[in-house]
Design a protein around this motif. Structure first.
Motif, PDB file in Angstrom:
ATOM      1  N   THR A   1       0.813  -1.225   0.000  1.00 19.25           N
ATOM      2  CA  THR A   1       0.000   0.000   0.000  1.00 19.25           C
ATOM      3  C   THR A   1       0.843   1.270   0.000  1.00 19.25           C
ATOM      4  OG1 THR A   1      -0.145  -0.055   2.432  1.00 19.25           O
ATOM      5  CG2 THR A   1      -1.916  -1.122   1.193  1.00 19.25           C
ATOM      6  N   ASP A   2       2.120   1.163   0.317  1.00 21.12           N
ATOM      7  CA  ASP A   2       2.963   2.354   0.395  1.00 21.12           C
ATOM      8  C   ASP A   2       3.901   2.407  -0.807  1.00 21.12           C
ATOM      9  OD1 ASP A   2       4.608   4.495   1.216  1.00 21.12           O
ATOM     10  OD2 ASP A   2       4.205   4.019   3.315  1.00 21.12           O
ATOM     11  N   SER A   3       3.760   3.448  -1.632  1.00 23.84           N
ATOM     12  CA  SER A   3       4.613   3.583  -2.818  1.00 23.84           C
ATOM     13  C   SER A   3       5.407   4.885  -2.821  1.00 23.84           C
ATOM     14  CB  SER A   3       3.756   3.516  -4.089  1.00 23.84           C
ATOM     15  OG  SER A   3       2.784   4.539  -4.094  1.00 23.84           O
ATOM     16  N   ASP A   4       5.347   5.641  -1.729  1.00 27.91           N
ATOM     17  CA  ASP A   4       6.053   6.928  -1.629  1.00 27.91           C
ATOM     18  C   ASP A   4       7.526   6.668  -1.310  1.00 27.91           C
ATOM     19  OD1 ASP A   4       7.007   9.446  -1.191  1.00 27.91           O
ATOM     20  OD2 ASP A   4       5.447  10.053   0.228  1.00 27.91           O
ATOM     21  N   ARG A   5       8.399   6.938  -2.292  1.00 25.25           N
ATOM     22  CA  ARG A   5       9.828   6.669  -2.137  1.00 25.25           C
ATOM     23  C   ARG A   5      10.615   7.902  -1.691  1.00 25.25           C
ATOM     24  NH1 ARG A   5      10.946   1.762  -4.281  1.00 25.25           N
ATOM     25  NH2 ARG A   5       9.176   0.810  -5.334  1.00 25.25           N
ATOM     26  N   THR A   6       9.909   8.941  -1.259  1.00 22.67           N
ATOM     27  CA  THR A   6      10.558  10.172  -0.814  1.00 22.67           C
ATOM     28  C   THR A   6      11.483   9.899   0.371  1.00 22.67           C
ATOM     29  OG1 THR A   6       8.578  11.401  -1.473  1.00 22.67           O
ATOM     30  CG2 THR A   6      10.154  12.544  -0.071  1.00 22.67           C
ATOM     31  N   LYS A   7      12.615  10.578   0.378  1.00 23.95           N
ATOM     32  CA  LYS A   7      13.591  10.405   1.468  1.00 23.95           C
ATOM     33  C   LYS A   7      12.935  10.727   2.810  1.00 23.95           C
ATOM     34  CE  LYS A   7      18.304  11.672   2.829  1.00 23.95           C
ATOM     35  NZ  LYS A   7      18.719  10.266   2.917  1.00 23.95           N
ATOM     36  N   GLY A   8      13.130   9.850   3.770  1.00 25.41           N
ATOM     37  CA  GLY A   8      12.580  10.051   5.107  1.00 25.41           C
ATOM     38  C   GLY A   8      11.213   9.437   5.318  1.00 25.41           C
ATOM     39  N   LYS A   9      10.582   8.941   4.228  1.00 20.95           N
ATOM     40  CA  LYS A   9       9.275   8.296   4.352  1.00 20.95           C
ATOM     41  C   LYS A   9       9.449   6.821   4.711  1.00 20.95           C
ATOM     42  CE  LYS A   9       6.743  11.884   3.255  1.00 20.95           C
ATOM     43  NZ  LYS A   9       5.772  12.481   4.193  1.00 20.95           N
TER      44      LYS A   9
END
Length: 363
Positions: free
Chosen positions: A252-260
């Motif tokens: 469900t999580d596809s956010d590859r932003t640094k710190g996520k």
């Protein structure tokens, strides 16, 4: 320390897997390629109708497989139903719960043949037509559907409350990430299976030490993990023996932003892997490739040139024969000074070769 790391790796390889995951991975890649050629299954009315057919037709048929008039010979699952079934099984905990609630047991893929395997569908079509005389066995994916799906959809809700539309949309980009020649190579896949066992071993160690860590796989490990989940009975059995629970697959999580969450999880997994096994976690050909490009629009072209030379099949085969492919992993270390150089100081050829060799090292 090295001896301890070697022993940890040997311990990881003792994890028992009941299925041939190399063969399963290759079949999965073939299937995903077939689905990708029928992109109407990714979104829109065809997807919604495929979900209806999966819930109202395929699952009930699969549940009847043990009945004497059906049990002779394998069932061949229609492509649209197989795609939805594929995505449903990739949430193993939800799939297990749904099957047990509505059918009293996990509906497995035992004695089921994928549509890509080219088996005769005659017997399955006869059974399907007997159970669902008003619903064709094969869904014509090339036409626009005129049926009122909204009216039929509630009839199928009894099979699961899982949001299959969202599940499909999350899984649709996966094929682009694994559609590489290396993923079909036996040696690459053998290593991927060993790394998958290492991945499970890390999770096992975390459970034993009450460490809460979101472990993130590289794409070679993820391909093998998916292949395992597509055999739900074996997956549940193997996970219970290895971990004491059915391992959830959180996509469900596809956010590859640094710190996520995904970035932190991958960094933590990398560090734990290297400390535990003493080897590098990231792997060439198994890292995130970025966002999939938009499909190319094909413009029909008819040539007015006619080649009068007739080429025999044997000669054509010789002309197109290619040498065996070999994969070489290259590690590049770039100095800070090089990264600060302007683009103009690099020749186009050198820059091109660098861009081809460079692999995304973030997942």
């Amino acid at each position: 320390m090295e001896k301890e790391q070697e022993l940890e790796w040997l311990e990881a390889q003792k994890i028992v897997i009941s299925e041939d995951l190399i063969a399963a991975a290759k079949q999965q890649l073939q299937f995903l390629a077939m689905v990708d050629r029928n992109r109407c299954l990714y979104d829109g009315p065809v997807l919604y109708y495929a979900i209806y057919r999966y819930k109202a037709c395929w699952l009930p048929l699969l549940a009847k497989q043990d009945e004497s008039w059906i049990s002779e010979g394998p069932l061949v699952v229609p492509l649209d139903c197989e795609w939805i079934w594929h995505c449903h099984r990739l949430n193993p905990v939800q799939y297990k719960a749904d099957c047990e609630e509505f059918y009293g047991r996990i509906l497995d893929n035992h004695n089921v043949v994928s549509t890509i395997q080219g088996a005769s569908t005659k017997k399955t079509e006869e059974i399907w037509n007997r159970l669902y005389p008003e619903e064709p066995y094969k869904l014509d994916l090339s036409i626009s559907l005129s049926k009122n799906i909204d009216e039929k959809f509630p009839e199928a809700l009894r099979c699961t409350k899982y949001d299959l539309v969202s599940a499909v949309k999350r899984q649709s980009p996966f094929f682009y990430q694994v559609a590489r020649p290396s993923m079909n190579d036996n040696l690459f896949l053998e290593c991927a299976v060993a790394r998958y066992k290492g991945f499970l071993h890390l999770i096992k160690r975390n459970r034993e030490r009450s460490i809460k860590r979101f472990c993130v796989p590289t794409y070679d490990i993820d391909l093998i993990w998916h292949s395992h989940q597509l055999h739900p009975v074996s997956y549940c059995k193997d996970m219970m023996e290895a971990l004491g629970k059915v391992l959830e697959h959180d996509d469900t999580d596809s956010d590859r932003t640094k710190g996520k969450k995904l970035d932190i999880g991958f960094s933590g997994t990398t560090k734990q892997w290297e400390n535990t096994f003493g080897s590098r976690y990231w792997r060439a050909g198994a890292m995130h490739r970025g966002t999939a490009p938009s499909p190319v629009t094909v413009i029909p072209f008819t040539s007015n040139l006619v080649d009068k030379k007739v080429v025999s099949p044997n000669e054509h085969q010789k002309m197109t024969e290619l040498p065996k492919t070999k994969f070489v992993e290259v590690s590049l270390k770039l100095s800070e000074l090089f990264l600060q150089l302007p683009f103009s100081v690099c020749s186009f050829g050198s820059w091109y070769m660098f861009s081809v060799a460079f692999e995304h090292l973030t997942t």
